[in-house]
Design an enzyme around this catalytic site. Structure first.
Site, PDB file in Angstrom:
ATOM      1  CB  SER A 250     -22.453 -16.474 -51.585  1.00 21.42           C
ATOM      2  OG  SER A 250     -20.875 -16.040 -51.524  1.00 21.42           O
ATOM      3  CE  LYS A 295     -21.247 -11.879 -52.375  1.00 24.42           C
ATOM      4  NZ  LYS A 295     -21.943 -13.293 -51.760  1.00 24.42           N
TER       5      LYS A 295
END
Length: 356
Positions: A250, A295
């Site tokens: 990611s 996140k």
């Protein structure tokens, strides 16, 4: 009051007291029993144009680099739990109450038939592949050419390649066509009818050889020779990425931006703290990721004011964006660069996430 009634009432009180104590004891024991859930929380951030343990996250050798400023931070998700270290019910309950974390069934992270160590190894491989893809995407954005080496992993037993192609053979060309990547080799073989010859030019050790194989029909009707291949990039200079124990794909977008920032004059960030996430492929296409809510919290906690968000995550991100964090939609590396240019200069449009 008669003595016998006092005795009965005392017995009832004692029974209620014991029952209450038993319920409390069972509750305490139950609270510490392991449960098959995993707690996801904001993990550490790493500035891709900064340092980790006094070492640059991105080191480039063999090409001119330029000073950078601000931050282009990758973000991570930390997890607690798993088959080898299950959390207790109390921990899960605290997680359900905390809006900054998520509690998910264990099987969403660890498939029942997968060894946790195998999952960690897979994450490590994905991180390595992500770094290669990020480098390729950055070089494509800068129009810097690079190559790829295609090599043999294995020859399938009973197929034409058995005994003729060996593990480690480097495939230079097929039918005279340069083996630019695995797909080119595979497509060239498939272009033949079963029974036709295909010529592999390979390097084995220090020797170059021509190997002629007769194709056969595969399970899907396409011609095959029974070879498993892998591709490795051949970049014109060294790009080394150091992120410690971080795994998974990611961080690809942020790696690409960090590489671009170091390879080009000026500051891509304008000195601002910018964070983001998203997978990336060599063509520069940004893909979705998991744990977007955690996140974003990690990004905000790190001091970031702008968060580059994969287009496919925008709707989900809009539902949980922390106050003070600006979401910028990123569908490609090129468009992410244009967005950062617009933020820095105040000229041009900045693509924003919209609620789905």
């Amino acid at each position: 009051m008669p003595a016998n009634k006092l005795i009965i009432m005392s017995r009832r009180a004692l029974t209620l007291l014991l029952a209450g104590f038993l319920v409390l004891a069972l509750g305490v024991v139950g609270a510490f029993r392991p449960v098959p859930y995993v707690v996801l929380s904001p993990g550490p951030t790493e500035n891709t144009i900064g340092e980790v343990d006094k070492k640059p996250v991105i080191s480039i050798k063999g090409h001119e680099t330029y000073p950078t400023a601000g931050a282009l931070s990758l973000v991570t998700v930390a997890y607690q739990g798993g088959p080898a270290a299950q959390i207790d019910l109390l921990t899960a309950l605290r997680g359900w109450i905390d809006p900054t974390v998520a509690v998910v069934p264990q099987e969403t992270i660890f498939a029942p038939d997968r060894d946790p160590k195998e999952v960690e190894q897979e994450n490590s491989v994905e991180m390595t592949n992500s770094q290669d893809s990020a480098t390729a995407a950055a070089l494509n954005e800068l129009k810097i050419p690079y190559g790829m080496t295609v090599s043999v992993v294995a020859a399938e037993k009973g197929k034409p390649a058995e005994g003729k192609l060996q593990k480690g053979d480097v495939i230079n060309s097929v039918d005279g066509k340069p083996a630019g990547n695995v797909d080119i080799v595979s497509d060239t073989v498939k272009s033949h009818k079963a029974g036709e010859n295909v010529v592999f030019n390979i390097t084995r050790g220090k020797e170059k050889l021509d190997v002629t194989l007769q194709t056969v029909a595969g399970t899907e009707g396409q011609s095959v020779v029974g070879v498993t291949m892998t591709g490795a990039y051949k970049f014109p200079f060294d790009v080394d990425i150091n992120v410690g124990d971080v795994g998974g794909p990611s961080a690809g977008l942020m790696f690409s931006l960090g590489i671009l920032d170091k390879l080009t004059p000026g500051e891509l960030t304008g000195g601002k703290k910018i964070a983001g996430t998203g997978t990336i492929n060599p063509a520069g296409e940004v893909g979705p990721i998991g744990g977007i809510a955690q996140k974003m919290v990690g990004a905000k906690d790190s001091g970031a004011t702008v968060f580059l968000t994969p287009a496919d995550n925008c709707a989900e991100a809009m539902k949980a964006v922390p106050d003070g964090l600006r979401l910028v939609k990123a569908d490609t590396l090129h468009n992410a660069v244009l967005a950062l240019d617009a933020l820095r200069t105040g000229k041009g449009s900045v693509p924003a996430c919209a609620a789905g």
